[in-house]
Design a protein around this motif. Structure first.
Motif, PDB file in Angstrom:
ATOM      1  N   GLU A  41      44.004  44.409  43.166  1.00  0.00           N
ATOM      2  CA  GLU A  41      44.138  43.933  41.787  1.00  0.00           C
ATOM      3  C   GLU A  41      43.895  42.435  41.702  1.00  0.00           C
ATOM      4  O   GLU A  41      43.280  41.943  40.744  1.00  0.00           O
ATOM      5  CB  GLU A  41      45.529  44.283  41.263  1.00  0.00           C
ATOM      6  CG  GLU A  41      45.729  45.781  41.034  1.00  0.00           C
ATOM      7  CD  GLU A  41      47.172  46.150  40.798  1.00  0.00           C
ATOM      8  OE1 GLU A  41      47.426  47.196  40.187  1.00  0.00           O
ATOM      9  OE2 GLU A  41      48.067  45.393  41.251  1.00  0.00           O
ATOM     10  N   ARG A  42      44.350  41.703  42.717  1.00  0.00           N
ATOM     11  CA  ARG A  42      44.107  40.257  42.734  1.00  0.00           C
ATOM     12  C   ARG A  42      42.614  39.955  42.838  1.00  0.00           C
ATOM     13  O   ARG A  42      42.105  39.044  42.183  1.00  0.00           O
ATOM     14  CB  ARG A  42      44.866  39.640  43.910  1.00  0.00           C
ATOM     15  CG  ARG A  42      44.915  38.114  43.881  1.00  0.00           C
ATOM     16  CD  ARG A  42      45.722  37.563  45.033  1.00  0.00           C
ATOM     17  NE  ARG A  42      47.113  37.983  44.948  1.00  0.00           N
ATOM     18  CZ  ARG A  42      47.722  38.738  45.839  1.00  0.00           C
ATOM     19  NH1 ARG A  42      47.067  39.189  46.892  1.00  0.00           N
ATOM     20  NH2 ARG A  42      48.989  39.068  45.702  1.00  0.00           N
ATOM     21  N   LYS A  43      41.908  40.748  43.634  1.00  0.00           N
ATOM     22  CA  LYS A  43      40.455  40.551  43.744  1.00  0.00           C
ATOM     23  C   LYS A  43      39.766  40.867  42.425  1.00  0.00           C
ATOM     24  O   LYS A  43      38.823  40.176  42.013  1.00  0.00           O
ATOM     25  CB  LYS A  43      39.905  41.423  44.871  1.00  0.00           C
ATOM     26  CG  LYS A  43      38.417  41.285  45.094  1.00  0.00           C
ATOM     27  CD  LYS A  43      38.045  39.852  45.485  1.00  0.00           C
ATOM     28  CE  LYS A  43      38.560  39.510  46.864  1.00  0.00           C
ATOM     29  NZ  LYS A  43      38.124  38.151  47.294  1.00  0.00           N
ATOM     30  N   ARG A  44      40.229  41.909  41.739  1.00  0.00           N
ATOM     31  CA  ARG A  44      39.636  42.243  40.440  1.00  0.00           C
ATOM     32  C   ARG A  44      39.896  41.149  39.409  1.00  0.00           C
ATOM     33  O   ARG A  44      39.056  40.899  38.538  1.00  0.00           O
ATOM     34  CB  ARG A  44      40.190  43.579  39.951  1.00  0.00           C
ATOM     35  CG  ARG A  44      39.477  44.799  40.533  1.00  0.00           C
ATOM     36  CD  ARG A  44      40.000  46.077  39.919  1.00  0.00           C
ATOM     37  NE  ARG A  44      41.259  46.488  40.521  1.00  0.00           N
ATOM     38  CZ  ARG A  44      42.051  47.417  40.003  1.00  0.00           C
ATOM     39  NH1 ARG A  44      41.736  47.993  38.856  1.00  0.00           N
ATOM     40  NH2 ARG A  44      43.166  47.757  40.614  1.00  0.00           N
ATOM     41  N   VAL A  45      41.039  40.488  39.507  1.00  0.00           N
ATOM     42  CA  VAL A  45      41.317  39.363  38.607  1.00  0.00           C
ATOM     43  C   VAL A  45      40.310  38.236  38.855  1.00  0.00           C
ATOM     44  O   VAL A  45      39.781  37.629  37.910  1.00  0.00           O
ATOM     45  CB  VAL A  45      42.761  38.857  38.785  1.00  0.00           C
ATOM     46  CG1 VAL A  45      42.986  37.573  37.984  1.00  0.00           C
ATOM     47  CG2 VAL A  45      43.755  39.916  38.358  1.00  0.00           C
ATOM     48  N   CYS A  46      40.027  37.965  40.127  1.00  0.00           N
ATOM     49  CA  CYS A  46      39.038  36.919  40.461  1.00  0.00           C
ATOM     50  C   CYS A  46      37.657  37.292  39.929  1.00  0.00           C
ATOM     51  O   CYS A  46      36.934  36.418  39.415  1.00  0.00           O
ATOM     52  CB  CYS A  46      38.984  36.724  41.978  1.00  0.00           C
ATOM     53  SG  CYS A  46      40.482  36.020  42.692  1.00  0.00           S
ATOM     54  N   ILE A  47      37.296  38.551  40.053  1.00  0.00           N
ATOM     55  CA  ILE A  47      36.015  39.000  39.500  1.00  0.00           C
ATOM     56  C   ILE A  47      36.032  38.899  37.981  1.00  0.00           C
ATOM     57  O   ILE A  47      35.047  38.483  37.352  1.00  0.00           O
ATOM     58  CB  ILE A  47      35.720  40.443  39.958  1.00  0.00           C
ATOM     59  CG1 ILE A  47      35.555  40.501  41.485  1.00  0.00           C
ATOM     60  CG2 ILE A  47      34.469  40.987  39.271  1.00  0.00           C
ATOM     61  CD1 ILE A  47      35.438  41.909  42.031  1.00  0.00           C
ATOM     62  N   GLY A  48      37.173  39.246  37.373  1.00  0.00           N
ATOM     63  CA  GLY A  48      37.293  39.167  35.924  1.00  0.00           C
ATOM     64  C   GLY A  48      37.119  37.756  35.401  1.00  0.00           C
ATOM     65  O   GLY A  48      36.534  37.546  34.327  1.00  0.00           O
ATOM     66  N   GLN A  49      37.621  36.758  36.136  1.00  0.00           N
ATOM     67  CA  GLN A  49      37.444  35.370  35.721  1.00  0.00           C
ATOM     68  C   GLN A  49      35.972  34.991  35.620  1.00  0.00           C
ATOM     69  O   GLN A  49      35.592  34.168  34.778  1.00  0.00           O
ATOM     70  CB  GLN A  49      38.146  34.430  36.705  1.00  0.00           C
ATOM     71  CG  GLN A  49      39.658  34.417  36.587  1.00  0.00           C
ATOM     72  CD  GLN A  49      40.275  33.398  37.523  1.00  0.00           C
ATOM     73  OE1 GLN A  49      39.995  33.373  38.731  1.00  0.00           O
ATOM     74  NE2 GLN A  49      41.115  32.537  36.984  1.00  0.00           N
ATOM     75  N   GLU A  50      35.150  35.594  36.467  1.00  0.00           N
ATOM     76  CA  GLU A  50      33.728  35.259  36.477  1.00  0.00           C
ATOM     77  C   GLU A  50      32.937  36.047  35.444  1.00  0.00           C
ATOM     78  O   GLU A  50      32.004  35.516  34.841  1.00  0.00           O
ATOM     79  CB  GLU A  50      33.150  35.499  37.873  1.00  0.00           C
ATOM     80  CG  GLU A  50      33.799  34.661  38.955  1.00  0.00           C
ATOM     81  CD  GLU A  50      33.763  33.184  38.662  1.00  0.00           C
ATOM     82  OE1 GLU A  50      32.696  32.675  38.232  1.00  0.00           O
ATOM     83  OE2 GLU A  50      34.802  32.514  38.837  1.00  0.00           O
TER      84      GLU A  50
END
Length: 613
Positions: free
Chosen positions: A162-171
């Protein structure tokens, strides 16, 4: 469409002195770490960059993402939709770093909301930006954990996936046409890693070009990639369709002898490991030759020695084959790209590019202030922090309960309380501010690399967001101590005391910001700050009056000394025989100068910090 041809990148390797330290380092030599990489990725495609550790995957990703653009060390042709890289293009490219750099106390929704407010341009209204954040939240399947904090290794929060998806979401908030990811599955289990690759596959097929470095994907994940670049020691060994990689290596003589994951087979080859792999005739003959020569020198019981010696030959063979296997279309297109790039060079040199920020300075300041306040409130307004301040105040008030000034000894005791207040509120704010920039450096570098905001807006917001809570705790402390210790009666004296301590807090924060920003190392900064605070305290005017001239200048830099003078003046301005009457105006001015000067030095230090992700 991203196209790159013959990309080469060098670094300077400095030689240490004979003492093994960096001081007096000798002039370094150039070392090329990328050797003529060629490839392309278009909209709707997902390209994987694979290779062993140290093969140059991350360096190539940074080069293509515009994060290593020094023309002195970078050569080759890199075009984005037939246009060379520009600063404004940087804000339209998504880049997800390997480490998940996020604020631990913000929720998933808050993280995406602040990113949307900062990164989306002013043509979007605030409501539209918030809707965009919610849309990305839903697109990435993060609604369930939307109100859960990010967390870290010390604070429980969302999962690694989920943390990785948040980082992708920021981009993807900015809807980039090109998305770079550095090891997006690093540290994840195979099931979570497959979900991340599936998500990237969907994002690519929505019309984006996705390029990711990946170390050792599962067989199912490998087949989701459309294209593949394979690197070995900075040399390309394959570029083409991912599904065609096994066929290509079979045609040049490399075939797995046992069922293997394609990724494992390819990484073994790029590492020079040929166990359970058939070799081309010339390399097979070379292997036998090395084995026979080695048996004459080394006992035959030494396992794997021929394979080790054969590794360099295998790598060289792979690189030579790749160089000769570039298709005619790629070569023709490459020549067209080089011609187009040369035509655009003159245009780039003539037209000066004006930097465009997504939002105004004031909007950036407000958003960053609110983000910093929400992130830090958990630390400042925690039960332990408030309890610490209240108990410290109650302890001090009890020790100086109803203090008097009738005798010289009683006056000395009360002066000790005033000095303690200056020292106490010079210590805690300084060390809290000390860790601010060293701990937030990864986030600052990540966000500044995408030109999310101006450094001045971040600095002002970050240095001011702590003040409301810090001053609130200061007032609580002073009120408790002032009433319990029976300090000078009078409303003005009470207010002046609060203002003096608040000025002490602001000045000490400036010193902490200055040391932290200048050193950017928590351990070194803490050591230096301890020595400085000790020196300021000893020269504060309470322990010693006659300081030798060669070190007497320290007291003029000591915010604790000036605070002590101001507090003494407030309490005893009507007394006739006061040991430290002080000059109120000069001390107030000195503290005001410190508030500004130390922060100015901190800002200059941040400005000089090299932004490199």
């Amino acid at each position: 469409m991203l196209q790159f041809e013959d990309v080469r990148y060098k670094v300077v390797v400095k030689k240490a002195s004979k003492w093994g330290c960096t001081f007096g380092m000798k002039a370094g030599t150039d070392k090329e770490i990328l050797h003529g990489i060629t490839g392309s990725v278009g909209a709707g495609e997902m390209l994987a960059m694979m290779g062993p550790s140290g093969s140059g995957k991350t360096t190539l990703l940074n080069v293509l993402g515009g994060r290593r653009s020094n023309p002195q060390w970078l050569t080759g042709s890199i075009l984005y939709n037939d246009v060379p890289y520009t600063k404004n293009l940087k804000r339209r490219i998504g880049f997800v770093t390997q480490d998940d750099v996020l604020f631990p106390h913000l929720t998933v929704r808050e993280t995406l909301t602040f990113s949307a407010l900062l990164r989306l341009p002013d043509r979007f209204t605030k409501d539209q930006k918030l809707q965009r954040a919610e849309a990305v939240l839903a697109q990435l399947g993060l609604q369930r954990c939307g109100d859960t904090i990010i967390g870290n290794q010390f604070l429980r929060g969302v999962s690694g996936g989920e943390r990785k998806r948040v980082c992708i979401g920021q981009e993807i908030l900015i809807n980039p046409s090109l998305l770079f990811l550095d090891e997006p599955t690093s540290g994840l289990d195979s099931t979570t890693a497959l979900r991340i690759i599936s998500l990237l596959h969907k994002l690519a097929h929505q019309g984006r070009a996705v390029m990711a470095t990946i170390h050792q994907p599962s067989s199912r994940a490998f087949h989701m990639f459309d294209k593949l670049i394979l690197l070995s020691d900075g040399y390309p060994t394959y570029f083409g369709k991912a599904k065609g990689a096994m066929t290509y290596f079979d045609t040049i003589g490399f075939t797995p002898l046992i069922p293997m994951n394609p990724a494992d087979f390819l990484l073994d080859l790029c590492s020079g490991n040929t166990n359970d792999v058939s070799l081309p005739p010339n390399l097979q003959q070379r292997k036998k030759s090395i084995a026979s020569q080695k048996q004459k020198i080394t006992p035959a019981s030494v396992p794997g020695t021929p394979m080790t010696l054969l590794g360099k030959d295998v790598k060289k063979y792979l690189a030579d084959c790749c160089e000769h296997q570039i298709s005619t279309w790629d070569r023709t297109k490459s020549l067209q790209n080089q011609k187009l790039q040369q035509n655009l060079k003159h245009l780039q040199a003539v037209v000066s590019e004006k930097q465009q920020w997504p939002t105004t300075w004031w909007d950036q300041f407000i958003i960053l202030f609110m983000r910093g306040f929400k992130e830090r409130r958990h630390e400042y307004m925690s039960l332990m922090r408030v309890l610490q301040m209240v108990l410290s105040a109650l302890l001090a008030g009890s020790l100086w309960w109803h203090s008097k000034t009738s005798t010289f000894r009683q006056l000395q005791d009360q002066e000790g309380l005033l000095f303690f207040m200056g020292v106490f509120w010079g210590y805690f704010p300084l060390f809290t501010a000390l860790f601010t920039f060293p701990l937030e450096r990864p986030i600052l570098m990540k966000e500044r690399a995408t030109d999310m905001y101006r450094l001045s807006a971040y600095f002002m917001a970050r240095t001011l967001s702590d003040l409301p809570i810090e001053i609130g705790l200061t007032i609580i402390f002073v009120v408790i101590v002032y009433l319990m210790a029976n300090l000078r009666h009078g409303f003005l004296s009470f207010i002046y005391t609060i203002l003096a301590v608040c000025l002490d807090v602001t000045a000490s924060q400036g010193v902490g910001f200055c040391i932290g920003a200048a050193i950017m190392d928590v351990q070194k900064a803490s050591t230096l700050a301890s020595v400085i605070v000790l020196g300021f305290m000893l020269a504060g005017g309470y322990f010693i009056q006659n300081i030798p001239p060669f070190i007497g200048w320290v007291k003029y830099l000591s915010f604790q000394a000036h605070t002590y003078k101001i507090l003494t003046y407030i309490q005893y301005e009507d007394a006739v025989n006061v040991r430290l009457h002080g000059d109120l105006a000069n001390s107030v001015l000195a503290l005001a100068v410190m508030v500004v000067a130390y922060r100015a030095i901190a800002y200059i230090s941040l400005r000089r910090m090299k932004i490199s992700v």
